[in-house]
Design a protein around this motif. Structure first.
Motif, short mmCIF file in Angstrom:
data_model
loop_
_atom_site.label_atom_id
_atom_site.label_comp_id
_atom_site.label_asym_id
_atom_site.label_seq_id
_atom_site.Cartn_x
_atom_site.Cartn_y
_atom_site.Cartn_z
N GLN A 1 54.41 10.41 80.09
CA GLN A 1 55.43 11.46 80.07
C GLN A 1 55.00 12.64 80.94
O GLN A 1 55.82 13.21 81.65
CB GLN A 1 55.68 11.91 78.64
CG GLN A 1 56.83 12.88 78.52
CD GLN A 1 57.14 13.23 77.07
OE1 GLN A 1 56.59 12.66 76.14
NE2 GLN A 1 58.03 14.17 76.89
N ALA A 2 53.73 12.98 80.93
CA ALA A 2 53.23 14.09 81.74
C ALA A 2 53.47 13.82 83.23
O ALA A 2 53.85 14.73 83.98
CB ALA A 2 51.75 14.32 81.47
N GLN A 3 53.25 12.59 83.67
CA GLN A 3 53.49 12.25 85.08
C GLN A 3 54.96 12.43 85.44
O GLN A 3 55.28 13.00 86.48
CB GLN A 3 53.10 10.80 85.36
CG GLN A 3 51.62 10.55 85.40
CD GLN A 3 51.32 9.08 85.56
OE1 GLN A 3 51.72 8.26 84.75
NE2 GLN A 3 50.60 8.74 86.62
N THR A 4 55.85 11.94 84.58
CA THR A 4 57.27 12.00 84.90
C THR A 4 57.84 13.40 84.76
O THR A 4 58.88 13.69 85.34
CB THR A 4 58.07 11.00 84.04
OG1 THR A 4 57.85 11.26 82.65
CG2 THR A 4 57.69 9.57 84.36
N MET A 5 57.16 14.25 84.01
CA MET A 5 57.57 15.65 83.94
C MET A 5 57.21 16.37 85.24
O MET A 5 57.83 17.37 85.59
CB MET A 5 56.89 16.35 82.76
CG MET A 5 57.39 15.91 81.41
SD MET A 5 56.43 16.59 80.05
CE MET A 5 56.88 18.31 80.14
N ASP A 6 56.21 15.85 85.94
CA ASP A 6 55.67 16.51 87.12
C ASP A 6 56.41 16.15 88.41
O ASP A 6 56.51 16.97 89.31
CB ASP A 6 54.19 16.15 87.26
CG ASP A 6 53.49 16.96 88.32
OD1 ASP A 6 53.67 18.19 88.34
OD2 ASP A 6 52.78 16.36 89.14
N LYS A 7 56.91 14.90 88.50
CA LYS A 7 57.59 14.49 89.74
C LYS A 7 58.45 13.26 89.50
O LYS A 7 58.34 12.60 88.48
CB LYS A 7 56.59 14.24 90.87
CG LYS A 7 55.59 13.15 90.61
CD LYS A 7 54.66 13.01 91.80
CE LYS A 7 53.22 12.98 91.35
NZ LYS A 7 52.29 12.86 92.42
#
Length: 125
Positions: free
Chosen positions: A49-55
């Motif tokens: 989720q952190a990755q997809t929140m970033d880009k």
């Protein structure tokens, strides 16, 4: 056996991102599955989720493309040879050296772009 569609994963809370994803859905010459990260299990695609929140991400089979490389991949998937060329140029150096910070600049100020809202603003990590 049918070919698996590439998947575009984007921030569904961002108006600019949603507008861009809808434009891709409408204009793409190749079928692309499009999902806001908020409504899917991103771990199914090998992401957090952190990755997809970033880009933004494009997942094609076992390959994952994030940020500027995701947009390059979308261009590479198109039938138009000029779009394919643009995607290839964005994917490789030295153009990638410009595309990466260009993507970050757009991501940083997406709340000020057409369709952007205060919900689009992301805090730098």
């Amino acid at each position: 056996m049918g070919q698996i569609k590439p998947v575009l994963i984007f921030d569904g809370d961002c108006g600019f991102c949603t507008t861009t994803a809808n434009l891709i859905r409408e204009k793409s010459s190749t079928p692309i599955e499009i999902h806001p990260w908020q409504f899917i299990d991103v771990t199914k695609y090998g992401l957090t989720q952190a990755q997809t929140m970033d880009k933004v991400f494009v997942v094609e089979g076992v390959k994952t493309f994030g940020g500027h490389r995701a947009f390059a991949k979308i261009l590479l998937l198109q039938k138009n040879p000029l779009l394919k060329l643009a995607g290839a140029l964005i994917m490789y150096t030295p153009i990638a050296w410009l595309a990466r910070p260009g993507y970050r600049l757009v991501a940083k100020y997406r709340h000020k772009l057409p369709g952007g809202t205060p919900a689009c603003k992301i805090e730098p990590r």
